[in-house]
Design an enzyme around this catalytic site. Structure first.
Site, PDB file in Angstrom:
ATOM      1  N   LYS A 189       0.828  -1.206   0.000  1.00  0.00           N
ATOM      2  CA  LYS A 189       0.000   0.000   0.000  1.00  0.00           C
ATOM      3  C   LYS A 189       0.871   1.269   0.000  1.00  0.00           C
ATOM      4  O   LYS A 189       2.093   1.193   0.084  1.00  0.00           O
ATOM      5  CB  LYS A 189      -0.963  -0.045   1.192  1.00  0.00           C
ATOM      6  CG  LYS A 189      -1.867  -1.291   1.196  1.00  0.00           C
ATOM      7  CD  LYS A 189      -3.031  -1.185   0.204  1.00  0.00           C
ATOM      8  CE  LYS A 189      -3.654  -2.520  -0.169  1.00  0.00           C
ATOM      9  NZ  LYS A 189      -4.537  -3.109   0.815  1.00  0.00           N
TER      10      LYS A 189
HETATM   11  C1  LIG Z   1      -5.571  -4.258   1.063  1.00  0.00           C
HETATM   12  C2  LIG Z   1      -7.027  -3.984   1.164  1.00  0.00           C
HETATM   13  C3  LIG Z   1      -7.748  -4.218   2.336  1.00  0.00           C
HETATM   14  C4  LIG Z   1      -7.164  -4.951   3.501  1.00  0.00           C
HETATM   15  O1  LIG Z   1      -6.093  -4.328   4.093  1.00  0.00           O
HETATM   16  P1  LIG Z   1      -5.292  -5.146   5.229  1.00  0.00           P
HETATM   17  O2  LIG Z   1      -4.533  -4.072   5.954  1.00  0.00           O
HETATM   18  O3  LIG Z   1      -4.399  -6.109   4.514  1.00  0.00           O
HETATM   19  O4  LIG Z   1      -6.279  -5.814   6.091  1.00  0.00           O
HETATM   20  C5  LIG Z   1      -9.068  -3.823   2.405  1.00  0.00           C
HETATM   21  N1  LIG Z   1      -9.667  -3.242   1.356  1.00  0.00           N
HETATM   22  C6  LIG Z   1      -9.030  -3.035   0.187  1.00  0.00           C
HETATM   23  C7  LIG Z   1      -9.768  -2.380  -0.926  1.00  0.00           C
HETATM   24  C8  LIG Z   1      -7.693  -3.420   0.048  1.00  0.00           C
HETATM   25  O5  LIG Z   1      -7.068  -3.245  -1.116  1.00  0.00           O
END
Ligand SMILES: *Cc1c(COP(=O)(O)O)cnc(C)c1O
Length: 389
Positions: free
Chosen positions: A181
């Site tokens: 991210k």
């Molecule tokens: C990555 C992601 C999540 C989950 O994030 P985590 O921190 O891995 O739990 C939720 N929603 C979207 C749209 C994502 O891309």
């Protein structure tokens, strides 16, 4: 060229070592500082650091204290974990179709879902790829006030709606610090909210439901006695992650500028290629794209198909991904979600075309140009003649 990059800056590495040597590794002062600094960055009154965005969404929904099985609208074109979170909160996901241009629900598709299943008690809204969603219009279409909206901001560190950073104005906003991210820590998440009572509730609920200062009981002079008044999760963030997060945050403006440069360079490289449609761009009035993803659409009608393009890019060592397989195509969610009787045709059609190209701050101009050149070869039909044998 890998699809993603988890860059832990030198400062974040140093911060991690500082915490490891300090004798206090789990939730403590670094978490408090990161919560305050992150909330300030996104213009929210409160931040509650959690173990993941997924846990954050579940906790945020639990904070609404809705009757079990209450309806919660969600886009079907999202990450599976975001819908698992609704189910884990004891609520009933209702899947909403998306627009082919933006990859997100529209007021019309929200109204379709409401017409099919009745008024929801809450909804999640994802700023897909980092492109700002029109939160007010979607909430209005669901006949919900914004404080019954949980924003899934996993892609939206750096997104603005209008002139306002994503992070305030709704019941809760949930961010991800997963490895791929925009603010990577490996794992971690943050829930921001303007409601002090919700923030307090979330602070307890993320750590077994223990009274808010539970972690302080190990500090000198800390009190050992605590109460548990309600259900909680084990979903706290460690000081190790938080110290890294504080250091990563100082790089965020430069990283976001670089993402925007890369997106603009891809736009130039790929403009006009047959069968390749560029990602949706918000108007300046709509806000600012965070460019977590750069999702092009491969148009099957023009004689190249998306899976073939993925294979050909892989042959040239370019990593790609698809965001997302709509959750209604996954068997668990077919059984456990409500799907409008007309189906989810927009998501079905779009997901066949989606292709996410590499985009991260350390991607060089040369690498962007190389991806553009390979895609041009494929789109113009040159690759298969020249490349394969
Ligand atoms: C990555 C992601 C999540 C989950 O994030 P985590 O921190 O891995 O739990 C939720 N929603 C979207 C749209 C994502 O891309």
């Amino acid at each position: 060229m890998p699809f993603a990059d988890c860059y832990i800056s030198d400062e974040a590495q140093a911060a991690a070592l500082r915490v490891l040597r300090s004798g206090w590794v789990t939730t403590g002062r670094e978490v408090v500082a990161f919560e305050n600094e992150f909330a300030a960055e996104v213009g929210a009154d409160h931040g509650v650091a959690v173990s993941s965005c997924t846990a954050g969404i579940e906790l945020a929904l639990r904070s609404f204290d809705l009757p079990a099985g209450s309806l919660v609208l969600t886009s079907t074109l999202t990450f599976c974990g975001a819908v698992q979170a609704i189910l884990h909160a004891g609520l009933q996901p209702v899947l909403v179709d998306v627009d082919m241009e933006t990859g997100m629900p529209t007021p019309a598709t929200v109204r379709d879902a409401v017409r099919a299943f009745g008024r929801p008690a809450a909804m999640t809204i994802v700023h897909w790829a980092g492109d700002p969603a029109d939160v007010s219009a979607l909430a209005d279409a669901a006949v919900l006030s914004r404080d019954r909206v949980v924003v899934d901001a996993a892609h939206a560190v750096g997104t603005y709606t209008g002139a306002i950073p994503v992070g305030s104005g709704c019941g809760a906003t949930c961010f991800s610090f997963y490895a791929t991210k925009n603010l990577p820590l490996g794992e971690g998440g943050m829930v921001t909210t303007d409601d002090p009572d919700r923030a307090e509730w979330l602070r307890r609920a993320r750590l077994h439901g223990m009274t808010a200062d539970a972690w302080r009981r190990y500090l000198p002079g800390g009190k050992w006695r605590y109460n548990v008044a309600e259900a909680g999760l084990k979903a706290n963030m460690t000081d190790l992650q938080a110290a890294m997060g504080r250091a990563q945050l100082t790089h965020l403006p430069a990283w976001q500028r670089r993402r925007a440069e890369i997106a603009a360079r891809y736009d130039e490289q790929l403009a006009g290629l047959p069968g390749i449609l560029l990602p949706h761009r918000p108007s300046p009035a709509d806000g600012l794209h965070a460019w977590h993803l750069y999702p092009v659409r491969v148009q099957p009608a023009d004689g190249i198909d998306r899976d073939g393009v993925i294979a050909q890019l892989a042959d040239r060592a370019v990593g790609t991904s698809v965001h997302f397989i709509p959750v209604h195509q996954l068997s668990y969610f077919r059984r456990h979600t409500l799907i409008p009787p007309g189906g989810l045709a927009g998501a079905d059609a779009l997901s066949e075309q989606l292709l996410s190209l590499p985009i991260y701050p350390r991607l060089s101009d040369d690498q962007v140009d190389a991806v553009g050149a390979v895609l041009a070869d494929i789109a113009l039909g040159r690759f298969s003649r020249r490349g394969r044998q």
